[in-house]
Design a protein around this motif. Structure first.
Motif, short mmCIF file in Angstrom:
data_model
loop_
_atom_site.label_atom_id
_atom_site.label_comp_id
_atom_site.label_asym_id
_atom_site.label_seq_id
_atom_site.Cartn_x
_atom_site.Cartn_y
_atom_site.Cartn_z
N THR A 1 3.32 8.54 3.02
CA THR A 1 3.54 10.11 3.24
C THR A 1 2.33 10.97 2.93
OG1 THR A 1 5.47 10.22 1.25
CG2 THR A 1 4.98 11.77 1.52
N TYR A 2 2.97 11.61 4.16
CA TYR A 2 1.20 12.57 4.49
C TYR A 2 1.85 14.55 3.87
CZ TYR A 2 -0.79 10.14 8.23
OH TYR A 2 -1.03 9.14 8.62
N GLY A 3 1.15 14.63 2.61
CA GLY A 3 1.58 15.93 2.05
C GLY A 3 0.73 15.67 1.09
N ALA A 4 1.18 17.09 -0.07
CA ALA A 4 -0.04 17.27 -0.96
C ALA A 4 0.28 17.51 -1.85
CB ALA A 4 -0.69 18.12 -0.92
N ARG A 5 0.90 17.33 -3.27
CA ARG A 5 2.08 17.88 -5.00
C ARG A 5 1.31 18.61 -5.59
NH1 ARG A 5 5.12 13.16 -5.95
NH2 ARG A 5 5.25 12.10 -3.78
N LYS A 6 1.77 19.61 -6.16
CA LYS A 6 1.56 20.36 -6.88
C LYS A 6 0.61 21.47 -6.55
CE LYS A 6 2.77 17.64 -10.97
NZ LYS A 6 2.35 16.94 -12.08
N LEU A 7 1.02 21.89 -5.32
CA LEU A 7 -0.50 23.24 -4.50
C LEU A 7 -0.41 23.76 -5.80
CD1 LEU A 7 -0.53 21.56 -1.16
CD2 LEU A 7 -1.85 21.19 -2.77
N LEU B 1 0.83 -1.34 -0.34
CA LEU B 1 0.05 0.07 0.13
C LEU B 1 1.31 1.05 0.42
CD1 LEU B 1 -2.76 0.93 0.10
CD2 LEU B 1 -2.69 1.05 2.61
N LYS B 2 0.78 2.36 -0.74
CA LYS B 2 1.37 3.35 -1.19
C LYS B 2 0.66 4.37 -0.85
CE LYS B 2 5.33 1.27 -3.61
NZ LYS B 2 6.83 2.28 -4.40
N LEU B 3 0.97 5.60 -0.34
CA LEU B 3 -0.16 6.62 -0.02
C LEU B 3 1.09 7.52 -0.17
CD1 LEU B 3 -2.39 5.15 3.20
CD2 LEU B 3 -2.61 5.26 -0.25
N LYS B 4 0.69 7.94 -1.47
CA LYS B 4 2.31 9.47 -1.51
C LYS B 4 1.44 10.36 -1.47
CE LYS B 4 5.85 7.67 -2.13
NZ LYS B 4 6.82 7.37 -1.29
N GLN B 5 0.91 10.65 -1.38
CA GLN B 5 -0.72 12.64 -1.59
C GLN B 5 -1.27 12.04 -0.24
OE1 GLN B 5 -0.51 15.55 -4.76
NE2 GLN B 5 -1.24 13.85 -5.28
N LEU B 6 -1.21 11.45 1.98
CA LEU B 6 -2.41 11.44 1.98
C LEU B 6 -2.55 12.68 2.81
CD1 LEU B 6 -3.71 9.58 3.16
CD2 LEU B 6 -2.23 9.34 5.32
N LEU B 7 -3.53 13.76 2.02
CA LEU B 7 -4.14 14.68 2.55
C LEU B 7 -4.82 14.91 4.02
CD1 LEU B 7 -5.63 16.39 -0.43
CD2 LEU B 7 -3.64 16.64 0.71
N SER B 8 -5.03 14.33 4.72
CA SER B 8 -6.14 13.49 5.42
C SER B 8 -5.87 13.04 6.34
CB SER B 8 -7.90 12.65 5.78
OG SER B 8 -8.34 12.74 6.94
N GLY C 1 3.21 16.11 7.10
CA GLY C 1 3.96 15.92 7.79
C GLY C 1 2.79 15.27 8.84
N MET C 2 3.52 13.75 9.08
CA MET C 2 2.71 12.98 9.94
C MET C 2 2.85 13.90 11.62
SD MET C 2 3.68 9.52 11.18
CE MET C 2 3.17 8.85 9.84
#
Length: 177
Positions: free
Chosen positions: A43-49, A16-23, A59-60
């Motif tokens: 990875t807790y974060g977002a891309r291309k904001l 399970l890869k979660l590379k853009q976990l926003l919540s 961040g966690m």
């Protein structure tokens, strides 16, 4: 409806890869539905904001670390955990260590590109020194470990018999480290 869809395939999920976990939701119920999960990459974060940047998205957080530690204490299948670029602090690392201590299946741990300092690495070193760990690979690249942290790791490695690979690159270890 979403959980029904998730449940339908979770028995077959190995990675399970979660590379853009926003919540910052509690992942424990989801992860517990994957009885064959071997690799978890978060990875807790977002891309291309662009201009919509919000530091809270990255961040966690402590509740994320507590939830993951709870899962780590229960799982019997997870062998690889990657938590790169999650702004992990010493406090979050210490919380995760509570789960690591109770886990005997983790063989690869990647905590690169975080903010782990002396206190966090000292807690990791205590875990490594326990000798009950199956950990073979540990990546602590690009953190804030320093010479004292390296010394704590060195002391733990003098009694640890499982760790075969340790990366400390991009840490300011100094001569004493």
């Amino acid at each position: 409806l979403l959980m029904r869809e998730v449940d339908a395939g979770m028995h077959f999920v190995r990675t399970l890869k979660l590379k853009q976990l926003l919540s910052h939701l509690d992942l424990c119920p989801l992860l517990e539905r994957a009885p064959s999960l071997c690799t978890l990459d978060l990875t807790y974060g977002a891309r291309k904001l662009g201009m919509e940047f919000d530091k809270g998205l990255f961040g966690m957080h402590m509740q994320d670390a507590a939830s993951l530690a709870s899962y780590l204490a229960k799982t019997h299948t997870l062998t690889t955990l990657r938590l790169r670029e999650n702004l992990l602090t010493d406090e979050a690392t210490a919380t995760l260590c509570d789960g690591f201590v109770q886990n005997d299946t983790l063989t690869c741990l990647d905590l690169a590109h975080n903010r782990i300092g002396y206190t966090g690495v000292r807690r990791l070193a205590k875990w490594l020194a326990l000798g009950a760990s199956a950990l073979l690979e540990l990546d602590l690249s690009d953190n804030d470990i320093g010479g004292d942290g390296a010394a704590a790791l060195g002391k733990a490695l003098s009694v640890n018999r499982s760790l075969a690979s340790l990366s400390l690159r991009l840490n300011a270890l100094g001569d004493e480290g």
